[in-house]
Motif scaffolding. Structure first.
Motif, PDB file in Angstrom:
ATOM      1  N   GLU A   1       0.817  -1.195   0.214  1.00 14.21           N
ATOM      2  CA  GLU A   1      -0.041   0.003   0.009  1.00 14.21           C
ATOM      3  C   GLU A   1       0.712   1.340   0.209  1.00 14.21           C
ATOM      4  O   GLU A   1       0.383   2.227  -0.595  1.00 14.21           O
ATOM      5  CB  GLU A   1      -0.709   0.044   1.285  1.00 14.21           C
ATOM      6  CG  GLU A   1      -2.070  -0.823   1.027  1.00 14.21           C
ATOM      7  CD  GLU A   1      -2.964  -0.885   2.356  1.00 14.21           C
ATOM      8  OE1 GLU A   1      -2.920   0.277   2.790  1.00 14.21           O
ATOM      9  OE2 GLU A   1      -3.707  -1.783   2.545  1.00 14.21           O
ATOM     10  N   LEU A   2       1.975   1.141   0.652  1.00 15.38           N
ATOM     11  CA  LEU A   2       2.884   2.470   0.757  1.00 15.38           C
ATOM     12  C   LEU A   2       3.810   2.605  -0.167  1.00 15.38           C
ATOM     13  O   LEU A   2       4.436   3.484  -0.331  1.00 15.38           O
ATOM     14  CB  LEU A   2       3.436   2.358   2.335  1.00 15.38           C
ATOM     15  CG  LEU A   2       2.311   2.240   3.498  1.00 15.38           C
ATOM     16  CD1 LEU A   2       3.055   2.128   4.661  1.00 15.38           C
ATOM     17  CD2 LEU A   2       1.825   3.901   3.570  1.00 15.38           C
ATOM     18  N   THR A   3       4.173   1.289  -1.097  1.00 18.90           N
ATOM     19  CA  THR A   3       5.097   1.419  -1.968  1.00 18.90           C
ATOM     20  C   THR A   3       4.636   1.683  -3.368  1.00 18.90           C
ATOM     21  O   THR A   3       3.859   0.760  -3.778  1.00 18.90           O
ATOM     22  CB  THR A   3       5.884   0.143  -1.834  1.00 18.90           C
ATOM     23  OG1 THR A   3       6.356  -0.052  -0.470  1.00 18.90           O
ATOM     24  CG2 THR A   3       7.138   0.265  -2.886  1.00 18.90           C
ATOM     25  N   PRO A   4       4.884   2.493  -4.052  1.00 17.62           N
ATOM     26  CA  PRO A   4       4.533   2.927  -5.485  1.00 17.62           C
ATOM     27  C   PRO A   4       5.180   1.800  -6.346  1.00 17.62           C
ATOM     28  O   PRO A   4       6.104   1.336  -6.111  1.00 17.62           O
ATOM     29  CB  PRO A   4       5.143   4.269  -5.725  1.00 17.62           C
ATOM     30  CG  PRO A   4       6.214   4.517  -4.905  1.00 17.62           C
ATOM     31  CD  PRO A   4       6.122   3.744  -3.483  1.00 17.62           C
ATOM     32  N   ALA A   5       4.160   1.215  -7.076  1.00 12.70           N
ATOM     33  CA  ALA A   5       4.465   0.352  -8.256  1.00 12.70           C
ATOM     34  C   ALA A   5       5.906   0.481  -8.834  1.00 12.70           C
ATOM     35  O   ALA A   5       6.495  -0.535  -9.432  1.00 12.70           O
ATOM     36  CB  ALA A   5       3.362  -0.089  -9.002  1.00 12.70           C
ATOM     37  N   GLU A   6       6.062   1.769  -9.111  1.00  8.01           N
ATOM     38  CA  GLU A   6       7.429   2.207 -10.092  1.00  8.01           C
ATOM     39  C   GLU A   6       8.606   1.667  -9.465  1.00  8.01           C
ATOM     40  O   GLU A   6       9.543   1.710 -10.129  1.00  8.01           O
ATOM     41  CB  GLU A   6       7.333   3.642 -10.310  1.00  8.01           C
ATOM     42  CG  GLU A   6       5.794   4.315 -10.827  1.00  8.01           C
ATOM     43  CD  GLU A   6       4.931   4.613  -9.814  1.00  8.01           C
ATOM     44  OE1 GLU A   6       5.092   5.271  -8.997  1.00  8.01           O
ATOM     45  OE2 GLU A   6       3.711   3.981 -10.148  1.00  8.01           O
ATOM     46  N   ILE A   7       8.463   1.480  -8.072  1.00  5.67           N
ATOM     47  CA  ILE A   7       9.753   1.186  -7.327  1.00  5.67           C
ATOM     48  C   ILE A   7      10.385  -0.210  -8.219  1.00  5.67           C
ATOM     49  O   ILE A   7      11.578  -0.270  -7.960  1.00  5.67           O
ATOM     50  CB  ILE A   7       9.614   0.967  -6.036  1.00  5.67           C
ATOM     51  CG1 ILE A   7      10.785   0.858  -5.147  1.00  5.67           C
ATOM     52  CG2 ILE A   7       8.553  -0.293  -5.649  1.00  5.67           C
ATOM     53  CD1 ILE A   7      10.734   0.885  -3.857  1.00  5.67           C
ATOM     54  N   TRP A   8       9.637  -1.145  -8.528  1.00  7.02           N
ATOM     55  CA  TRP A   8       9.822  -2.380  -9.014  1.00  7.02           C
ATOM     56  C   TRP A   8      10.807  -2.129 -10.298  1.00  7.02           C
ATOM     57  O   TRP A   8      11.382  -3.347 -10.791  1.00  7.02           O
ATOM     58  CB  TRP A   8       8.837  -3.236  -9.151  1.00  7.02           C
ATOM     59  CG  TRP A   8       8.096  -3.460  -7.810  1.00  7.02           C
ATOM     60  CD1 TRP A   8       6.981  -3.055  -7.400  1.00  7.02           C
ATOM     61  CD2 TRP A   8       8.682  -4.566  -6.808  1.00  7.02           C
ATOM     62  NE1 TRP A   8       6.579  -3.596  -6.054  1.00  7.02           N
ATOM     63  CE2 TRP A   8       7.713  -4.518  -5.810  1.00  7.02           C
ATOM     64  CE3 TRP A   8       9.995  -5.359  -6.604  1.00  7.02           C
ATOM     65  CZ2 TRP A   8       7.924  -5.217  -4.416  1.00  7.02           C
ATOM     66  CZ3 TRP A   8      10.067  -5.998  -5.533  1.00  7.02           C
ATOM     67  CH2 TRP A   8       9.245  -5.830  -4.269  1.00  7.02           C
ATOM     68  N   LEU A   9      10.737  -1.094 -10.999  1.00  7.60           N
ATOM     69  CA  LEU A   9      11.211  -1.007 -12.287  1.00  7.60           C
ATOM     70  C   LEU A   9      11.244  -2.094 -13.205  1.00  7.60           C
ATOM     71  O   LEU A   9       9.899  -2.510 -13.779  1.00  7.60           O
ATOM     72  CB  LEU A   9      12.629  -0.900 -12.110  1.00  7.60           C
ATOM     73  CG  LEU A   9      13.142   0.695 -11.380  1.00  7.60           C
ATOM     74  CD1 LEU A   9      14.439   0.573 -11.010  1.00  7.60           C
ATOM     75  CD2 LEU A   9      12.648   1.696 -11.891  1.00  7.60           C
ATOM     76  N   ASP A  10      12.308  -3.012 -13.717  1.00  7.63           N
ATOM     77  CA  ASP A  10      12.189  -4.061 -14.636  1.00  7.63           C
ATOM     78  C   ASP A  10      11.753  -5.410 -13.938  1.00  7.63           C
ATOM     79  O   ASP A  10      12.137  -6.310 -14.653  1.00  7.63           O
ATOM     80  CB  ASP A  10      13.231  -3.786 -15.482  1.00  7.63           C
ATOM     81  CG  ASP A  10      14.765  -4.079 -14.457  1.00  7.63           C
ATOM     82  OD1 ASP A  10      14.737  -3.862 -13.469  1.00  7.63           O
ATOM     83  OD2 ASP A  10      15.653  -4.338 -15.157  1.00  7.63           O
ATOM     84  N   THR A  11      11.610  -5.365 -12.485  1.00  5.07           N
ATOM     85  CA  THR A  11      11.185  -6.728 -12.140  1.00  5.07           C
ATOM     86  C   THR A  11      10.265  -7.270 -12.857  1.00  5.07           C
ATOM     87  O   THR A  11       9.129  -6.788 -13.132  1.00  5.07           O
ATOM     88  CB  THR A  11      10.855  -6.601 -10.521  1.00  5.07           C
ATOM     89  OG1 THR A  11      12.059  -6.007  -9.772  1.00  5.07           O
ATOM     90  CG2 THR A  11      10.506  -7.865  -9.962  1.00  5.07           C
ATOM     91  N   GLN A  12      10.302  -8.710 -12.993  1.00  6.23           N
ATOM     92  CA  GLN A  12       8.927  -9.559 -13.660  1.00  6.23           C
ATOM     93  C   GLN A  12       8.188 -10.149 -12.553  1.00  6.23           C
ATOM     94  O   GLN A  12       8.781 -10.829 -11.729  1.00  6.23           O
ATOM     95  CB  GLN A  12       9.721 -10.202 -14.538  1.00  6.23           C
ATOM     96  CG  GLN A  12      10.339  -9.615 -15.809  1.00  6.23           C
ATOM     97  CD  GLN A  12      10.822 -10.854 -16.729  1.00  6.23           C
ATOM     98  OE1 GLN A  12      10.176 -11.741 -17.268  1.00  6.23           O
ATOM     99  NE2 GLN A  12      12.194 -10.598 -17.117  1.00  6.23           N
TER     100      GLN A  12
END
Length: 258
Positions: A123-134
């Motif tokens: 909830e607190l972490t934006p999805a963009e943090i994952w970058l190129d994680t699949q």
């Protein structure tokens, strides 16, 4: 000097190999060190699609704890998602653990479902943090297993940003797909005060962690509480690689019951 036995538990996609700098540092002080590969991790022969539950994934640690002689206690060190693995061991073998160390790790409580802290993180972490994680799913919709594999950009910018190019290359070569077992975690019973909650907890903060951020690490500590907090300045998520000497010093300073 009393010899201590450290049991090192890696995070998602990693293996026992990620402790290669810390293990000899601890051993040089006369201590015993066990670095484990969890199921389908490192050189463990299991494949991820054979796993369905957190217990399946944690089985090598559980078997290790079960085999410990009566009266012998260890210091458990869990990194990142490895906090869930050591929590499971704490719940089942509290009498065999002198202290549990959460190294910039998820730390569940005994009030909510084990999935609670992971849900808060999402909830607190934006999805963009994952970058190129699949993120992928195995098998059928009736029996899914959501998996992940860290991407090169995510590793270099969020996990290993303060590590050497050699360690970034090593990680890129050795990581394996993993899972947060999001289908299984909500089904687990709450951890108990008599089991998990009875083990002394220490948290080691990594101030420059871009994956499990400093604010979230502090939230985890406030959510359940610990007996001691230590902070490694200028450490990224992979403190065992970027700051192994400082991490070693902190682990040796921790007061255990042994």
């Amino acid at each position: 000097m009393t010899q201590k036995h450290f049991v090192l538990v890696h995070g998602s996609c990693h293996g026992a190999w990620c402790w290669y700098k810390l293990k000899p540092l601890l051993e040089s002080g006369g201590h015993k060190v066990t670095a484990l590969d969890l199921a389908a991790s490192g050189v463990n022969p299991k494949q991820l699609h054979h796993l369905r539950t957190l217990h399946d994934y944690t089985l090598p640690l559980m078997e290790f704890m079960s085999a410990l002689p009566d009266g012998e206690k260890v210091i458990l060190v869990g990194h990142s998602f490895g906090g869930f693995n050591i929590a499971l061991a704490m719940e089942n073998y509290p009498h065999k653990i002198s202290v549990a160390v959460f190294l910039t790790a998820f730390m569940p409580d005994s009030v909510h479902s084990p999935t609670y802290v992971l849900g808060q993180f999402n909830e607190l972490t934006p999805a963009e943090i994952w970058l190129d994680t699949q993120f992928l799913s195995y098998d059928t919709p009736e029996d899914p297993l959501r998996t992940l594999i860290f991407g090169p950009q995510f590793m270099s910018k969020k996990l290993y940003q303060l590590c050497s190019p050699e360690d970034i290359a090593l990680g890129g070569l050795l990581i394996r797909p993993s899972s947060y077992f999001t289908e299984d975690l909500p089904k687990l019973k709450k951890f108990t005060d008599e089991g998990y909650g009875s083990v002394k907890r220490v948290y080691i903060i990594c101030s420059e962690d871009q994956a499990i951020t400093l604010d979230f690490q502090r939230w985890l500590i406030e959510n359940i509480g610990v007996v001691e907090v230590k902070e490694i300045k200028d450490a990224d998520h992979m403190a065992m690689l970027s700051k192994p000497q400082q991490l070693c010093q902190y682990l040796l300073e921790i007061d255990s019951d042994e």
